[in-house]
Scaffold this active site. Sequence first.
Site, PDB file in Angstrom:
ATOM      1  N   HIS A   1      12.272   4.231  -8.457  1.00  0.00           N
ATOM      2  CA  HIS A   1      12.980   5.227  -9.244  1.00  0.00           C
ATOM      3  C   HIS A   1      13.950   5.952  -8.314  1.00  0.00           C
ATOM      4  O   HIS A   1      13.713   6.066  -7.115  1.00  0.00           O
ATOM      5  CB  HIS A   1      11.938   6.201  -9.820  1.00  0.00           C
TER       6      HIS A   1
ATOM      7  N   ASP B   1       4.486   6.747  -4.783  1.00  0.00           N
ATOM      8  CA  ASP B   1       4.900   7.412  -6.016  1.00  0.00           C
ATOM      9  C   ASP B   1       3.991   6.917  -7.133  1.00  0.00           C
ATOM     10  O   ASP B   1       4.101   5.782  -7.585  1.00  0.00           O
ATOM     11  CB  ASP B   1       6.367   7.073  -6.298  1.00  0.00           C
TER      12      ASP B   1
ATOM     13  N   LYS C   1       3.268  12.827 -17.572  1.00  0.00           N
ATOM     14  CA  LYS C   1       2.995  11.423 -17.873  1.00  0.00           C
ATOM     15  C   LYS C   1       1.502  11.169 -18.063  1.00  0.00           C
ATOM     16  O   LYS C   1       1.089  10.040 -18.321  1.00  0.00           O
ATOM     17  CB  LYS C   1       3.557  10.530 -16.762  1.00  0.00           C
TER      18      LYS C   1
ATOM     19  N   CYS D   1      16.670   5.214 -14.547  1.00  0.00           N
ATOM     20  CA  CYS D   1      16.701   5.792 -13.190  1.00  0.00           C
ATOM     21  C   CYS D   1      16.255   4.771 -12.153  1.00  0.00           C
ATOM     22  O   CYS D   1      15.570   5.109 -11.175  1.00  0.00           O
ATOM     23  CB  CYS D   1      15.854   7.051 -13.112  1.00  0.00           C
TER      24      CYS D   1
ATOM     25  N   GLN E   1       4.027   6.605 -12.505  1.00  0.00           N
ATOM     26  CA  GLN E   1       3.788   5.641 -13.582  1.00  0.00           C
ATOM     27  C   GLN E   1       2.374   5.084 -13.573  1.00  0.00           C
ATOM     28  O   GLN E   1       1.906   4.559 -14.581  1.00  0.00           O
ATOM     29  CB  GLN E   1       4.790   4.480 -13.475  1.00  0.00           C
TER      30      GLN E   1
END
Length: 412
Positions: free
Chosen positions: A129, A206, A232, A370, A209
């Site tokens: 991202h 990261d 999320k 993104c 997700q």
Amino acid sequence: MNTATQNIPFNVEEIRKDFPILKREVNGYPLVYFDNAATSQTPQQVIDVIVDYYSSYNANIHRGVHTLSQEATDAYEQARIKIQKHFNAAKAHEMIFTSGTTHGINLVANGFGALLKEGDEIIVSALEHHSNIVPWQMMCERNGAVLRVIPMNEDGTLMMDVYDTLLSEKTKLVFCNHISNALGTINPIESIIQKAHQAGAAVLIDGAQACPHVKPDVQALDVDFYVASAHKMCGPTGVGVLYGKEKWLKKLPPYQGGGEMIAEVTFEKTTYADLPHKFEAGTPNICGGIAFGAAVDYLNAVGFKAIAAYEHELLAYATEKLLAIDGVKIYGTSSAKTSVISFNIEGVHPYDIGTIVDKLGIAVRTGHHCAQPIMDYYKIPGTVRASFAFYNTREEIDRLVDAVIRAKKMLL
């Protein structure tokens, strides 16, 4: 129709009752929400916690001697402990509340900017991202560090053999996503972390997700930094968490100055507070942090094994149905994948598909998500992205498939 299956230990129709927004209509149709990779929906149990905070004990936290401040402080710090236990961090002060994943990444990038020198190397994956690319580019521009990239394969997986060649004694930090937001690819972070550590480098993952789908164990992973966002994970926007190993958080300088992050201030010198407050300048998103804890409770009550099993069913079903449409191409076909499908119809711009699908009450995301380098790799302007959560159903997927067929007929 009851959408629960024999393999799933929860009833999806009962789960759906927890989410008030799923009762609404869009353009005269029952809402189908397939934009979960951008933000998940919020259950009533979390909404109630938000309302209760502002109705019952809204006050600034820490240092206040009055009852409301103490109640808010206790609730906020209890949420930190819930989140610590969820990620299995060794210590609560290793969990830094942030405004979200982007904030957490920028905090670490800013800190490493003070630790790296010209010629030092950092490694990023091609699946990132923008929020896990741009802060590091900015850092490299300031201190002369060099950014290396792990390339990707056609199926949306990383070229791990190339990663091996990029690692060297110059490598100081490796950062990549746990799961690609654009393609749904689950990256082999265990191997990425282990190899980076063998080269003497730290690792930031990261997890934005990943955290709606899996329950990361930061100690088992032995990861140095892990970032995530509440919105999320069935929580509110504007709050997230940065996990950092204590030894690294002590090395990094503060990201912002102000109240809360200080121990003592004079005009001659300021000393900084202990962890986690060193990185939590100013009044935080108190309600958001408390609600984040409630969202973690909710997801754990549903159960991550059940969530993963059901979402895998939805992914397989949607993949089969969409590929049966002539001209549909799916991007990201790794066998290790979560419930995200990025696709296009040959000869049709993804924005046009998304617009027609929306008129039929179905929310999908269109564009580069993104993750423009991924789209550049495939030489496309973007994709239609349908991302599924545990409160979605096969019947909703059928509606998406019918809408895509309808859009194709209108546009070709």
